[in-house]
Design an enzyme around this catalytic site. Structure first.
Site, PDB file in Angstrom:
ATOM      1  N   ARG A 117      16.326  -1.487  -4.426  1.00  0.00           N
ATOM      2  CA  ARG A 117      15.079  -1.059  -3.748  1.00  0.00           C
ATOM      3  C   ARG A 117      15.221   0.327  -3.110  1.00  0.00           C
ATOM      4  O   ARG A 117      14.691   0.600  -2.034  1.00  0.00           O
ATOM      5  CB  ARG A 117      14.649  -2.067  -2.676  1.00  0.00           C
ATOM      6  CG  ARG A 117      14.469  -3.463  -3.167  1.00  0.00           C
ATOM      7  CD  ARG A 117      13.335  -3.610  -4.195  1.00  0.00           C
ATOM      8  NE  ARG A 117      13.357  -4.971  -4.701  1.00  0.00           N
ATOM      9  CZ  ARG A 117      13.984  -5.342  -5.826  1.00  0.00           C
ATOM     10  NH1 ARG A 117      14.587  -4.447  -6.600  1.00  0.00           N
ATOM     11  NH2 ARG A 117      13.981  -6.589  -6.214  1.00  0.00           N
ATOM     12  N   SER A 166       7.980  -8.645  -0.458  1.00  0.00           N
ATOM     13  CA  SER A 166       9.129  -8.954   0.403  1.00  0.00           C
ATOM     14  C   SER A 166       9.148  -8.000   1.586  1.00  0.00           C
ATOM     15  O   SER A 166       9.123  -6.783   1.416  1.00  0.00           O
ATOM     16  CB  SER A 166      10.436  -8.791  -0.376  1.00  0.00           C
ATOM     17  OG  SER A 166      10.451  -9.696  -1.450  1.00  0.00           O
ATOM     18  N   GLU A 236      11.909  -3.727   3.906  1.00  0.00           N
ATOM     19  CA  GLU A 236      11.649  -3.129   2.584  1.00  0.00           C
ATOM     20  C   GLU A 236      10.229  -2.546   2.600  1.00  0.00           C
ATOM     21  O   GLU A 236       9.962  -1.488   2.029  1.00  0.00           O
ATOM     22  CB  GLU A 236      11.766  -4.220   1.510  1.00  0.00           C
ATOM     23  CG  GLU A 236      11.487  -3.720   0.103  1.00  0.00           C
ATOM     24  CD  GLU A 236      11.675  -4.815  -0.942  1.00  0.00           C
ATOM     25  OE1 GLU A 236      12.609  -5.636  -0.802  1.00  0.00           O
ATOM     26  OE2 GLU A 236      10.883  -4.850  -1.891  1.00  0.00           O
TER      27      GLU A 236
HETATM   28  C1  LIG Z   1       2.505  -9.884  -3.895  1.00  0.00           C
HETATM   29  C2  LIG Z   1       3.570  -8.809  -3.995  1.00  0.00           C
HETATM   30  C3  LIG Z   1       4.715  -9.053  -4.730  1.00  0.00           C
HETATM   31  C4  LIG Z   1       5.711  -8.085  -4.824  1.00  0.00           C
HETATM   32  N1  LIG Z   1       6.821  -8.362  -5.571  1.00  0.00           N
HETATM   33  C5  LIG Z   1       7.773  -7.416  -5.697  1.00  0.00           C
HETATM   34  C6  LIG Z   1       8.942  -7.673  -6.496  1.00  0.00           C
HETATM   35  O1  LIG Z   1       9.118  -8.718  -7.072  1.00  0.00           O
HETATM   36  N2  LIG Z   1       9.868  -6.685  -6.580  1.00  0.00           N
HETATM   37  C7  LIG Z   1       9.717  -5.482  -5.961  1.00  0.00           C
HETATM   38  O2  LIG Z   1      10.593  -4.619  -6.102  1.00  0.00           O
HETATM   39  N3  LIG Z   1       8.637  -5.222  -5.210  1.00  0.00           N
HETATM   40  C8  LIG Z   1       7.662  -6.154  -5.059  1.00  0.00           C
HETATM   41  N4  LIG Z   1       6.555  -5.886  -4.291  1.00  0.00           N
HETATM   42  C9  LIG Z   1       6.463  -4.611  -3.568  1.00  0.00           C
HETATM   43  C10 LIG Z   1       5.768  -3.461  -4.329  1.00  0.00           C
HETATM   44  O3  LIG Z   1       4.855  -3.954  -5.299  1.00  0.00           O
HETATM   45  C11 LIG Z   1       6.790  -2.537  -5.006  1.00  0.00           C
HETATM   46  O4  LIG Z   1       7.636  -1.924  -4.048  1.00  0.00           O
HETATM   47  C12 LIG Z   1       6.097  -1.427  -5.825  1.00  0.00           C
HETATM   48  O5  LIG Z   1       7.068  -0.704  -6.536  1.00  0.00           O
HETATM   49  C13 LIG Z   1       5.312  -0.454  -4.945  1.00  0.00           C
HETATM   50  O6  LIG Z   1       4.472   0.301  -5.784  1.00  0.00           O
HETATM   51  P1  LIG Z   1       3.134   0.964  -5.230  1.00  0.00           P
HETATM   52  O7  LIG Z   1       2.558   1.784  -6.322  1.00  0.00           O
HETATM   53  O8  LIG Z   1       2.239  -0.070  -4.657  1.00  0.00           O
HETATM   54  O9  LIG Z   1       3.715   1.903  -4.097  1.00  0.00           O
HETATM   55  P2  LIG Z   1       3.133   2.164  -2.636  1.00  0.00           P
HETATM   56  O10 LIG Z   1       3.177   0.891  -1.856  1.00  0.00           O
HETATM   57  O11 LIG Z   1       1.837   2.865  -2.716  1.00  0.00           O
HETATM   58  O12 LIG Z   1       4.253   3.157  -2.090  1.00  0.00           O
HETATM   59  C14 LIG Z   1       5.585   2.709  -1.911  1.00  0.00           C
HETATM   60  C15 LIG Z   1       6.483   3.938  -1.738  1.00  0.00           C
HETATM   61  O13 LIG Z   1       6.518   4.654  -2.957  1.00  0.00           O
HETATM   62  C16 LIG Z   1       6.062   5.997  -2.745  1.00  0.00           C
HETATM   63  N5  LIG Z   1       5.306   6.370  -3.948  1.00  0.00           N
HETATM   64  C17 LIG Z   1       4.268   5.702  -4.518  1.00  0.00           C
HETATM   65  N6  LIG Z   1       3.842   6.356  -5.603  1.00  0.00           N
HETATM   66  C18 LIG Z   1       4.616   7.462  -5.734  1.00  0.00           C
HETATM   67  C19 LIG Z   1       4.661   8.552  -6.656  1.00  0.00           C
HETATM   68  N7  LIG Z   1       3.822   8.638  -7.675  1.00  0.00           N
HETATM   69  N8  LIG Z   1       5.597   9.512  -6.466  1.00  0.00           N
HETATM   70  C20 LIG Z   1       6.471   9.439  -5.427  1.00  0.00           C
HETATM   71  N9  LIG Z   1       6.479   8.441  -4.525  1.00  0.00           N
HETATM   72  C21 LIG Z   1       5.558   7.461  -4.672  1.00  0.00           C
HETATM   73  C22 LIG Z   1       5.214   5.929  -1.504  1.00  0.00           C
HETATM   74  O14 LIG Z   1       5.134   7.186  -0.863  1.00  0.00           O
HETATM   75  C23 LIG Z   1       5.960   4.912  -0.691  1.00  0.00           C
HETATM   76  O15 LIG Z   1       7.083   5.523  -0.090  1.00  0.00           O
HETATM   77  C24 LIG Z   1       5.547  -6.839  -4.184  1.00  0.00           C
HETATM   78  C25 LIG Z   1       4.367  -6.589  -3.439  1.00  0.00           C
HETATM   79  C26 LIG Z   1       3.395  -7.558  -3.351  1.00  0.00           C
HETATM   80  C27 LIG Z   1       2.146  -7.278  -2.558  1.00  0.00           C
END
Ligand SMILES: Cc1cc2nc3c(=O)[nH]c(=O)nc-3n(C[C@H](O)[C@H](O)[C@H](O)COP(=O)(O)OP(=O)(O)OC[C@H]3O[C@@H](n4cnc5c(N)ncnc54)[C@H](O)[C@@H]3O)c2cc1C
Length: 244
Positions: A117, A166, A236
Site C-alpha cells: 500500500r 481498509s 491506510e
Molecule cells: C469498499 C472498498 C473496498 C476497498 N478495497 C480495497 C482493497 O481490497 N485493496 C486496496 O488496496 N484498496 C482497497 N480500497 C481502497 C481504495 O479503493 C484504493 O486505495 C484505491 O487504489 C484508491 O483509488 P482512488 O482512485 O479512489 O484514489 P483516491 O482515494 O482518490 O486517492 C488515493 C491517493 O491516491 C492519490 N491519487 C489518486 N489518483 C492519482 C493520480 N492519477 N496520480 C497521482 N496520485 C493519485 C491521491 O492523491 C491520494 O493520495 C477499498 C476502498 C473501498 C471503499
C-alpha cells in the site's frame, strides 16, 4: 495540491480542501489491449471496469481489481491489492507527470518503490496512464474468478455504505481487523461513524455524518489498540484538509 482519483481511499475535511484539487476527465478513461497482451489504461479508468474488460478480451491477471472501487491512478499511488495480488505485480510502467519540473516519465514498480500500500509518488506527481502485463486466459474461467471475488467481498465486507475500504494497514504478520475485533470494537461508534459489524477494519459513516466523526473514530480506535496491545496501527485511509 490534492490529486483525486475516485476518492475511495480519501476522507476530506468538513472545511473542504484549502488548495488546488485535480481530477481527470473522460480523456483519461480509455483502455487499449495490444496484440502482445499489454493493457494500457488511462488514469481515470475505474478498476472494476479494467478487470472486466481485460477478462472479456481473454487476458488475465487483473481480476483482483474487480472488488477495488478506485481508479488506475489511485491504484498506482497506493499499490492497491487484494486476493493474493497487487498493482506492482502487473505494472509494466506508469506515465507520471511532475508538476514541479513539467516533465513526464515512464516509471516502473521499482522506480516507484512500490511496497505494501505504498509508492514514492509525491503530491505534485500525477499518474496519467499505466501499462500492465497480462496473461492469456479462458474468458469463462476469468468470469468465474470475477464472480468468486465479488461474492467473497459481498460476504466479508460492508457493501453499499459510506466507507473508504481498509482503515488501517495490516501490521506485519497480523490483520488490523482481527486486532480491532478482538478488542470488542465492532459496532463502536463516535457520533455519525461506526466500526463495521461485518469487518472491523472498515468504518462506516452514516448519511450526513461529518468527516470529523470518521477522523475521531479512527484516532480513538488507534489509541485503544495501542493502549491494549502496544501496536500503533498506521492509517491506510488518507485524510485531506484540516481535522481537529
Ligand atoms: C469498499 C472498498 C473496498 C476497498 N478495497 C480495497 C482493497 O481490497 N485493496 C486496496 O488496496 N484498496 C482497497 N480500497 C481502497 C481504495 O479503493 C484504493 O486505495 C484505491 O487504489 C484508491 O483509488 P482512488 O482512485 O479512489 O484514489 P483516491 O482515494 O482518490 O486517492 C488515493 C491517493 O491516491 C492519490 N491519487 C489518486 N489518483 C492519482 C493520480 N492519477 N496520480 C497521482 N496520485 C493519485 C491521491 O492523491 C491520494 O493520495 C477499498 C476502498 C473501498 C471503499
Amino acid at each position: 495540491m490534492l490529486v483525486l482519483g475516485r476518492g475511495s481511499n480519501l476522507v476530506i475535511s468538513d472545511k473542504g480542501w484549502p488548495g488546488l484539487a485535480i481530477s481527470f476527465g473522460p480523456r483519461f478513461s480509455t483502455v487499449e489491449i495490444e496484440a502482445d497482451g499489454t493493457v494500457s489504461a488511462g488514469t481515470a479508468v475505474p478498476l472494476p471496469r479494467l478487470a472486466r474488460e481485460t477478462v472479456k478480451h481473454g487476458r488475465g491477471g487483473l481480476e483482483f481489481f474487480v472488488g477495488i472501487p478506485g481508479s488506475v491512478g489511485g491504484a498506482v499511488r497506493m499499490n492497491a491489492g487484494g486476493h493474493g495480488s497487487e498493482t506492482a505485480a502487473w505494472l509494466l510502467h506508469a506515465r507520471v507527470f511532475d508538476l514541479g519540473t513539467a516533465a513526464s516519465s515512464k516509471m516502473t514498480a521499482d522506480d516507484l518503490e512500490m511496497s505494501y500500500r505504498h509508492s514514492n509518488l509525491r503530491p505534485n506527481q500525477l499518474v496519467l496512464s499505466a501499462d500492465f502485463r497480462t496473461e492469456a486466459i479462458d474468458p469463462a474461467q476469468g468470469e468465474e474468478r470475477l464472480r468468486e471475488i465479488t461474492q467473497w467481498r459481498r460476504i466479508h465486507q460492508p457493501g453499499g455504505t459510506h466507507n473508504a475500504g481498509s482503515v488501517f494497514r495490516n501490521p506485519p504478520g497480523d490483520a488490523a481487523g482481527r486486532i480491532i475485533d478482538e478488542l470488542g470494537l465492532k459496532g463502536f461508534r463516535i457520533r455519525g461513524a461506526a466500526v463495521s459489524k461485518k469487518h472491523a477494519n472498515f468504518f462506516e459513516a452514516d448519511p450526513g455524518a461529518a468527516a470529523q466523526d470518521v477522523y475521531d473514530l479512527v484516532m480513538e480506535v488507534r489509541r485503544r489498540v495501542e493502549d491494549k496491545t502496544g501496536i500503533d496501527l498506521q492509517p491506510e485511509v488518507q485524510f485531506a484538509g484540516d481535522f481537529e
